[in-house]
Design a protein around this motif. Structure first.
Motif, PDB file in Angstrom:
ATOM      1  N   GLY A  87     -11.527  -1.221  -2.404  1.00 28.02           N
ATOM      2  CA  GLY A  87     -10.504  -2.213  -2.678  1.00 28.02           C
ATOM      3  C   GLY A  87     -10.777  -3.000  -3.939  1.00 28.02           C
ATOM      4  N   ASP A  88     -12.005  -3.476  -4.110  1.00 28.10           N
ATOM      5  CA  ASP A  88     -12.344  -4.309  -5.259  1.00 28.10           C
ATOM      6  C   ASP A  88     -12.349  -3.528  -6.571  1.00 28.10           C
ATOM      7  N   ALA A  89     -12.530  -2.197  -6.468  1.00 24.74           N
ATOM      8  CA  ALA A  89     -12.514  -1.375  -7.682  1.00 24.74           C
ATOM      9  C   ALA A  89     -11.117  -0.860  -8.012  1.00 24.74           C
ATOM     10  N   GLY A  90     -10.146  -1.101  -7.137  1.00 17.27           N
ATOM     11  CA  GLY A  90      -8.787  -0.633  -7.374  1.00 17.27           C
ATOM     12  C   GLY A  90      -8.504   0.753  -6.849  1.00 17.27           C
ATOM     13  N   ALA A  91      -9.510   1.417  -6.235  1.00 17.45           N
ATOM     14  CA  ALA A  91      -9.312   2.781  -5.751  1.00 17.45           C
ATOM     15  C   ALA A  91      -8.357   2.825  -4.565  1.00 17.45           C
ATOM     16  N   ALA A  92      -8.472   1.847  -3.656  1.00 19.65           N
ATOM     17  CA  ALA A  92      -7.565   1.814  -2.503  1.00 19.65           C
ATOM     18  C   ALA A  92      -6.120   1.608  -2.963  1.00 19.65           C
ATOM     19  N   ARG A  94      -4.910   2.527  -5.876  1.00 23.41           N
ATOM     20  CA  ARG A  94      -4.481   3.786  -6.506  1.00 23.41           C
ATOM     21  C   ARG A  94      -4.028   4.786  -5.446  1.00 23.41           C
ATOM     22  N   ILE A  95      -4.793   4.940  -4.361  1.00 26.48           N
ATOM     23  CA  ILE A  95      -4.417   5.874  -3.294  1.00 26.48           C
ATOM     24  C   ILE A  95      -3.123   5.430  -2.626  1.00 26.48           C
ATOM     25  N   ALA A  96      -3.011   4.126  -2.354  1.00 27.24           N
ATOM     26  CA  ALA A  96      -1.818   3.602  -1.696  1.00 27.24           C
ATOM     27  C   ALA A  96      -0.573   3.827  -2.544  1.00 27.24           C
ATOM     28  N   LEU A  97      -0.667   3.556  -3.846  1.00 27.68           N
ATOM     29  CA  LEU A  97       0.478   3.755  -4.733  1.00 27.68           C
ATOM     30  C   LEU A  97       0.860   5.221  -4.820  1.00 27.68           C
ATOM     31  N   SER A  98      -0.140   6.094  -4.821  1.00 26.14           N
ATOM     32  CA  SER A  98       0.127   7.533  -4.895  1.00 26.14           C
ATOM     33  C   SER A  98       0.808   8.023  -3.625  1.00 26.14           C
ATOM     34  N   LEU A  99       0.378   7.530  -2.478  1.00 26.66           N
ATOM     35  CA  LEU A  99       1.037   7.895  -1.225  1.00 26.66           C
ATOM     36  C   LEU A  99       2.477   7.405  -1.207  1.00 26.66           C
ATOM     37  N   THR A 100       2.692   6.199  -1.718  1.00 31.72           N
ATOM     38  CA  THR A 100       4.047   5.649  -1.757  1.00 31.72           C
ATOM     39  C   THR A 100       4.944   6.485  -2.653  1.00 31.72           C
ATOM     40  N   ARG A 101       4.412   6.910  -3.799  1.00 27.39           N
ATOM     41  CA  ARG A 101       5.209   7.737  -4.711  1.00 27.39           C
ATOM     42  C   ARG A 101       5.503   9.105  -4.102  1.00 27.39           C
ATOM     43  N   ALA A 102       4.515   9.668  -3.384  1.00 26.35           N
ATOM     44  CA  ALA A 102       4.687  11.008  -2.803  1.00 26.35           C
ATOM     45  C   ALA A 102       5.666  11.013  -1.642  1.00 26.35           C
ATOM     46  N   PHE A 103       5.563  10.012  -0.766  1.00 33.10           N
ATOM     47  CA  PHE A 103       6.394   9.979   0.438  1.00 33.10           C
ATOM     48  C   PHE A 103       7.574   9.023   0.317  1.00 33.10           C
ATOM     49  N   GLY A 104       7.536   8.133  -0.694  1.00 36.53           N
ATOM     50  CA  GLY A 104       8.555   7.098  -0.785  1.00 36.53           C
ATOM     51  C   GLY A 104       8.246   5.973   0.187  1.00 36.53           C
ATOM     52  N   GLU A 105       8.774   4.787  -0.092  1.00 35.22           N
ATOM     53  CA  GLU A 105       8.493   3.649   0.793  1.00 35.22           C
ATOM     54  C   GLU A 105       9.012   3.905   2.205  1.00 35.22           C
ATOM     55  N   GLU A 229      -2.244  -0.857 -14.115  1.00 31.78           N
ATOM     56  CA  GLU A 229      -2.433   0.590 -14.139  1.00 31.78           C
ATOM     57  C   GLU A 229      -3.752   0.986 -14.784  1.00 31.78           C
ATOM     58  N   GLU A 230      -4.074   0.373 -15.931  1.00 32.02           N
ATOM     59  CA  GLU A 230      -5.279   0.756 -16.652  1.00 32.02           C
ATOM     60  C   GLU A 230      -6.562   0.261 -15.992  1.00 32.02           C
ATOM     61  N   GLU A 231      -6.437  -0.661 -15.035  1.00 30.36           N
ATOM     62  CA  GLU A 231      -7.617  -1.192 -14.365  1.00 30.36           C
ATOM     63  C   GLU A 231      -8.079  -0.324 -13.199  1.00 30.36           C
ATOM     64  N   MET A 232      -7.203   0.538 -12.720  1.00 32.88           N
ATOM     65  CA  MET A 232      -7.532   1.349 -11.550  1.00 32.88           C
ATOM     66  C   MET A 232      -8.209   2.655 -11.956  1.00 32.88           C
ATOM     67  N   PRO A 233      -9.121   3.170 -11.129  1.00 32.28           N
ATOM     68  CA  PRO A 233      -9.697   4.492 -11.395  1.00 32.28           C
ATOM     69  C   PRO A 233      -8.649   5.570 -11.192  1.00 32.28           C
ATOM     70  N   ARG A 293     -16.459  -0.705 -12.481  1.00 33.53           N
ATOM     71  CA  ARG A 293     -15.184  -1.426 -12.343  1.00 33.53           C
ATOM     72  C   ARG A 293     -15.344  -2.716 -11.543  1.00 33.53           C
ATOM     73  N   LEU A 294     -16.464  -2.861 -10.887  1.00 35.33           N
ATOM     74  CA  LEU A 294     -16.733  -4.094 -10.161  1.00 35.33           C
ATOM     75  C   LEU A 294     -17.542  -5.075 -11.030  1.00 35.33           C
ATOM     76  N   GLY A 295     -17.883  -4.662 -12.230  1.00 36.94           N
ATOM     77  CA  GLY A 295     -18.813  -5.429 -13.046  1.00 36.94           C
ATOM     78  C   GLY A 295     -20.118  -4.666 -13.059  1.00 36.94           C
ATOM     79  N   HIS A 296     -20.780  -4.604 -14.182  1.00 30.63           N
ATOM     80  CA  HIS A 296     -21.930  -3.717 -14.301  1.00 30.63           C
ATOM     81  C   HIS A 296     -23.172  -4.224 -13.579  1.00 30.63           C
ATOM     82  N   SER A 297     -23.196  -5.490 -13.189  1.00 30.39           N
ATOM     83  CA  SER A 297     -24.413  -6.015 -12.571  1.00 30.39           C
ATOM     84  C   SER A 297     -24.463  -5.672 -11.092  1.00 30.39           C
ATOM     85  N   LEU A 298     -25.657  -5.454 -10.604  1.00 34.25           N
ATOM     86  CA  LEU A 298     -25.848  -5.168  -9.186  1.00 34.25           C
ATOM     87  C   LEU A 298     -25.434  -6.353  -8.323  1.00 34.25           C
TER      88      LEU A 298
END
Length: 453
Positions: A87-92, A94-105, A229-233, A293-298
């Motif tokens: 979620g914090d990296a934007g991956a969730a 990205r997946i959610a938006l892709s599912l929405t585009r594939a199946f529609g809302e 858009e550019e922030e998500m993997p 994407r979360l920041g380079h520090s541990l």
């Protein structure tokens, strides 16, 4: 009398949590202790195979809590961390938006069903739930739909997969007791599970009493940030990271089915496929791949993981206390009482196996205990009754999903993640699991008309 005590315990728990607003963890421990006290007074309490007194009640509560958390704590904790990193990296997102585009809302529920069939086909309900729920939460936020509209089809589909199909533990164990083919059981189970699960998954969110519910997403379980858009993997990276635990766990299960026996390769595959190992490896890989994407520090990466774990604290305690309640009920001899009660009933073996599993499920809460105990009682009847052993597996397994309520640790996972009060959780989960079990039995009986014994 034992069944009356179970009923009174459930009523007391409901009153404590709804009328007195007592914390679920405390209420479950209190009711567990009272049931144990009743069992001591009546001389029914056993511990480690021997009659026990008051001194055994704390030990049983601790054993139940520890036993439940030993199988779920690491899964829930690591799963929450992976979900928060996604979620914090934007991956969730990205997946959610892709599912929405594939199946529609309008097709977002079907997206959840298909995803749950794929991921839940070989994974325990709790593991698959933890993996998919971050995507469901993100879909809620991005589409503006109600939480139960999107998440309930996911839970229903996962319940169906877990209850009906090998290699999940219940059907697999019963197949061994009945001498049934696991492959044939899987094929017949799909014929029932897919239509029944899809029907309930699409129906339940539309029922009036469910549509009235509008719970919010629990705080801390999903990132609140809206990513550009550019922030998500990329979608490929996001799906790969999300699917790593699925591939590892499913791969281990499939290898064990297709290549049983001892070997070095088998030991390695089985080890990596253990949910705890698979999730730990997945978390390490997610941190490495998405860490920038979360920041380079541990420190920032650890903060993301810690936020997911912190949000799980009370959920973990409540799920563990559900295990305590189940343990005390078992030690009080409720299962043995039911076994003696129904052992001599003269009923169609398929219906009897289903009915025993339902009664045990209501009384004890654990689907695994219900299905294995019911199979032990019904096995001689199945062998002599002229019915397909594969259908008997399905009848027993689908009976064990019925009436999920307060003595089922999975019920509490559902309740806490979907932020429902106790009454609403009973209305939604208890009702859908019961209808699912009934539809399952109906499907089994229909197939018995054409499947030879």
């Amino acid at each position: 009398m034992p069944l009356v005590i179970v009923a009174l315990a459930v009523v007391l728990l409901v009153v404590l949590m709804t009328r007195l607003k007592l914390n679920g963890f405390v209420a479950l421990l209190l009711v567990s202790g009272l049931v144990g006290l009743w069992a001591v007074i009546t001389g029914n309490l056993t511990y480690e195979g021997e009659s026990a007194g008051l001194e055994a009640i704390p030990a049983l509560i601790e054993d139940g809590l520890g036993g439940q958390l030993s199988s779920t704590l690491i899964v829930i904790g690591l799963g929450a961390m992976i979900g928060r990193v996604l979620g914090d990296a934007g991956a969730a997102q990205r997946i959610a938006l892709s599912l929405t585009r594939a199946f529609g809302e309008r097709g977002v529920q079907w997206a959840m069903i298909v995803t749950s069939v794929i991921i839940g086909g070989t994974m325990f309900y709790e593991v698959a739930f933890i993996i998919i729920v971050p995507v469901a939460f993100t879909l809620v936020r991005t589409t503006g739909k109600r939480l139960l509209w999107i998440a309930l089809p996911m839970s229903i589909t996962l319940s169906t997969m877990h209850s009906f199909l090998p290699p999940h533990p219940g059907p697999t164990a019963v197949a061994g007791l009945y001498g049934a083919s696991i492959g044939t059981t899987l094929l017949l189970g799909l014929l029932i599970a897919l239509p029944a699960g899809a029907l309930i998954a699409m129906t339940w969110p539309r029922l009036p009493f469910v549509r009235k519910l509008d719970p919010s997403i629990p705080v801390g379980l999903v990132s609140d940030k809206e990513f550009a858009e550019e922030e998500m993997p990329s979608l490929g990276l996001s799906v790969t990271i999300a699917m790593i635990p699925v591939v590892l766990i499913a791969g281990g299960a499939v290898y064990e089915l297709l290549a049983p026996g001892e070997s070095t390769l088998g030991a390695i595959v089985t080890f990596i496929g253990e949910p705890t190992v698979a999730l730990l490896l997945s978390l390490v890989l997610a941190t490495w791949a998405l860490g920038p994407r979360l920041g380079h520090s541990l420190v920032e990466v650890a903060s993301s993981m810690g936020g997911g774990a912190k949000a799980m604290a009370m959920i973990i305690l409540v799920v563990g206390a559900g295990g305590s309640f189940k343990e005390v009920l078992t030690a009080a001899g409720v299962g043995d009482y039911i076994a003696g009660l129904v052992g001599d009933w003269s009923v169609n073996p398929l219906v009897l196996a289903w009915l025993i599993a339902v009664i045990l499920r209501i009384a004890l809460g654990s689907a695994t205990v219900a299905v294995s105990t019911a199979a032990g009682i019904a096995a001689p009847l199945v062998a002599a009754g002229g019915v397909s052993p594969e259908l008997a597996v399905l009848a027993t397994a689908c009976g064990s999903i019925a009436v999920s309520h307060v003595n089922d640790p999975g019920f509490w996972l559902f309740k806490e993640y979907f932020n429902l009060d106790l009454t609403d959780a009973i209305k939604t989960r208890t009702s859908y699991t019961t209808v699912l079990a009934i539809l399952g039995l109906g499907g089994v009986l229909l197939l018995s008309l054409v499947v030879p014994a």
